[in-house]
Design an enzyme around this catalytic site. Structure first.
Site: not given
Ligand SMILES: *[C@@H]1O[C@H](CO)[C@@H](O)[C@H](O)[C@H]1NC(C)=O
Ligand SMILES: *[C@@H]1O[C@H](CO)[C@@H](O)[C@H](O)[C@H]1NC(C)=O
Ligand SMILES: *[C@@H]1O[C@H](CO)[C@@H](O)[C@H](O)[C@H]1NC(C)=O
Ligand SMILES: *[C@@H]1O[C@H](CO)[C@@H](O)[C@H](O)[C@H]1NC(C)=O
Length: 372
Positions: A7, A217, A240-242
Site C-alpha cells: 500500500c 501479486n 495482494g494488490h494485483g
C-alpha cells in the site's frame, strides 16, 4: 492486511493495474509458446543455509541459453543477479528462500531493513537488468519470508511495512524479482509467495511473459519508464494488490481471490499520460473488494502535466462471484476513461461508480457460485 508495505508503495510508484483484454490476447497468445527448460550448466542441492555466493557464482559462470538447476532441498540467499540469456530452474519441491538478513540486500548505506523517507536501501532479491532472454522456470517455490523476523530484530519485513504506515515513512524492504530495461523475459510455473515488498516488478521492459505461475501479486511499474508487450497467462493470484502496468498488457485466464483490489490501474498527473491497450480476458474473481478499479487521481495532491488517460481498456469474459465495488474514475471529461465490457457477469449487491468515463457494452448482474 497481509502486505501493508505494498500500500505504502503505491503512492510512490507509477501506474498500477491488474487484469486482461481480447484482440491483444489473441495476438500475444500466438506469439507465446509453452517454454521448454534448456539443458543445465550446473545442478545444485540446497542445505537450508545461506548459499548466496554459490548461487551467484553458478549463475555467472553459466553459458547463455543454459540454466542453473536447483535440483533438491531448500536454498537461502541474499541478492542475486541473473545474467543475460541465463535461466534459473527451481525444480519441483525445491524452495528458494530470500534471506531474512537485511545486510544481504543493502545498497551500501545500511538502510535495508530500516525506515526512512526515501527508501533506496535494498537491492531486490533477484534482479535482471539489461538482460535479454533470461528466465526463471520450474515447479518449485520462491519464498520471500515476509513474515519471518529479521536477523537481530524482533520484527519481520511485514511488521516494518506496518510500522512505516503508522509513522508515515517508507520501509526499506527488498522487491522479490525486479526486471529492468530488459527484453523477452519469462517466468514459468514457479510459485512466488510472502514477498517483503512487491513480488514481481517489471519496468522499461519489452516482452515479459508470466505463465502458469502463482503469486501474491505482480507489479509492472512505469517509474523508470514504461514496459510493453506483457502477457500474464494462466495464473492464480492470491492476496495482494494485483498488477501494475505499461501499455499493451494482456492478462488471460486469471483467477484472483481474497484481496482488496483486482484489475487495478492507479495513476495521477505526476506520471500518468496515455495508458492504452490493456486487455483482460477470462478472469474470475472471488472475495475481491474492488475487482475493477481505475483511478486517475491516486495522489490527489500530485502536480504535473502527465494527465492519466486510460484508453482501449477491455474486459472480456469476466466473472465476479461476490458483491463488490467497481470504479471507473477518469480525470476530466476531456480525457475520459475508454473501456469496453464484453460478457461481464457480476454478483448482486454491487456498487458501480463512474466519473469521466465512456463505457461501452454492459454487465449482467447474474454471477453466482462459490468457487472460480
Ligand atoms: C518481541 O515482540 C513480542 C511482541 O511483539 C514481545 O512479546 C517479545 O517480548 C519481544 N521479544 C524481544 C526479545 O524483544
Ligand atoms: C487456466 O489456468 C489454469 C491454471 O491457473 C490452468 O489449469 C487451465 O488449464 C487454464 N485454462 C485454459 C483454458 O488455458
Ligand atoms: C476475503 O478476503 C480478505 C482479504 O481481502 C480476507 O481477509 C478474508 O479472510 C477473505 N474471506 C474469506 C471468506 O475467504
Ligand atoms: C493499440 O493497439 C492498436 C492495435 O494493435 C495499435 O494500432 C495502437 O498503435 C496501439 N496503441 C498504442 C498507443 O500502443
Amino acid at each position: 492486511m497481509k502486505h501493508p508495505g505494498s500500500c505504502q508503495m503505491l503512492g510512490y510508484f507509477a501506474v498500477l493495474l491488474v487484469a486482461s483484454l481480447q484482440y491483444a490476447a489473441s495476438r500475444d497468445l500466438r506469439q507465446v509458446s509453452e517454454p521448454k527448460i534448456p539443458a543445465s550448466c550446473e545442478s545444485l542441492r540446497g542445505n537450508d543455509r545461506d548459499e548466496t555466493s554459490v548461487l551467484q557464482k553458478a549463475l555467472n559462470s553459466c553459458a547463455k541459453g543454459r540454466v542453473v538447476h536447483l535440483a533438491s532441498g531448500t536454498f537461502v540467499s541474499g541478492h542475486l543477479t541473473i545474467p543475460s540469456g541465463v535461466g534459473l530452474w527451481i525444480d519441483s519441491g525445491v524452495v528458494l528462500k530470500a534471506s531474512n538478513n537485511p545486510k544481504l540486500y543493502d545498497t551500501g548505506k545500511n538502510l535495508c531493513g530500516t525506515l526512512n523517507k526515501v527508501y533506496h536501501g535494498c537491492s531486490p532479491f533477484i534482479r535482471m537488468v539489461n538482460t535479454v532472454g533470461s528466465m526463471i522456470y520450474g515447479k518449485g517455490t520462491i519464498d520471500g519470508q515476509g513474515g519471518v523476523n529479521l536477523v537481530g530484530k524482533n520484527q519481520s519485513w511485514w511488521d516494518l511495512a506496518h510500522e512505516a504506515k503508522l509513522k508515515n515513512e517508507h520501509q526499506n524492504n527488498p522487491i522479490l524479482i525486479e526486471i529492468d530495461n530488459s527484453r523477452d523475459i519469462i517466468l514459468y510455473q514457479v510459485s512466488i509467495k510472502n514477498g517483503p515488498n512487491y513480488h514481481v516488478v517489471v519496468s522499461l521492459t519489452d516482452g515479459f511473459t508470466a505463465i502458469s505461475t502463482g503469486y501474491d501479486n505482480v507489479a509492472i511499474k512505469a517509474s523508470n519508464g514504461p514496459s510493453k508487450q506483457i502477457s500474464v497467462m494462466h495464473n492464480r493470484f492470491g492476496p495482494g494488490h494485483g498488477m501494475s502496468i505499461g501499455s499493451d498488457l494482456t492478462v488471460v485466464n486469471l483467477t484472483h481471490q481474497d484481496a482488496v483490489t483486482g484489475l487495478h490501474i492507479k495513476s495521477d498527473r505526476s506520471r500518468g499520460s496515455l495508458v492504452p491497450n490493456i486487455t483482460y480476458t477470462d478472469v474470475c474473481m472471488r472475495n475481491i473488494t474492488n475487482p475493477i478499479d481505475l483511478q486517475s487521481e491516486y495522489n490527489p495532491t500530485a502536480t504535473g502535466n502527465f494527465i492519466p488517460e486510460y484508453k482501449g481498456i477491455s474486459y472480456n469474459n469476466i466473472k465476479v462471484l461476490t458483491p463488490a465495488i467497481f470504479t471507473f474514475d477518469g480525470y476530466r471529461d476531456e480525457k475520459p476513461i475508454g473501456a469496453t465490457l464484453h460478457n461481464v457477469h457480476i454478483a448482486k449487491g454491487h456498487t458501480w461508480v463512474t466519473r469521466h468515463a465512456k463505457i461501452s457494452g454492459k454487465y449482467f448482474e447474474d454471477a453466482s457460485g462459490s468457487s472460480c
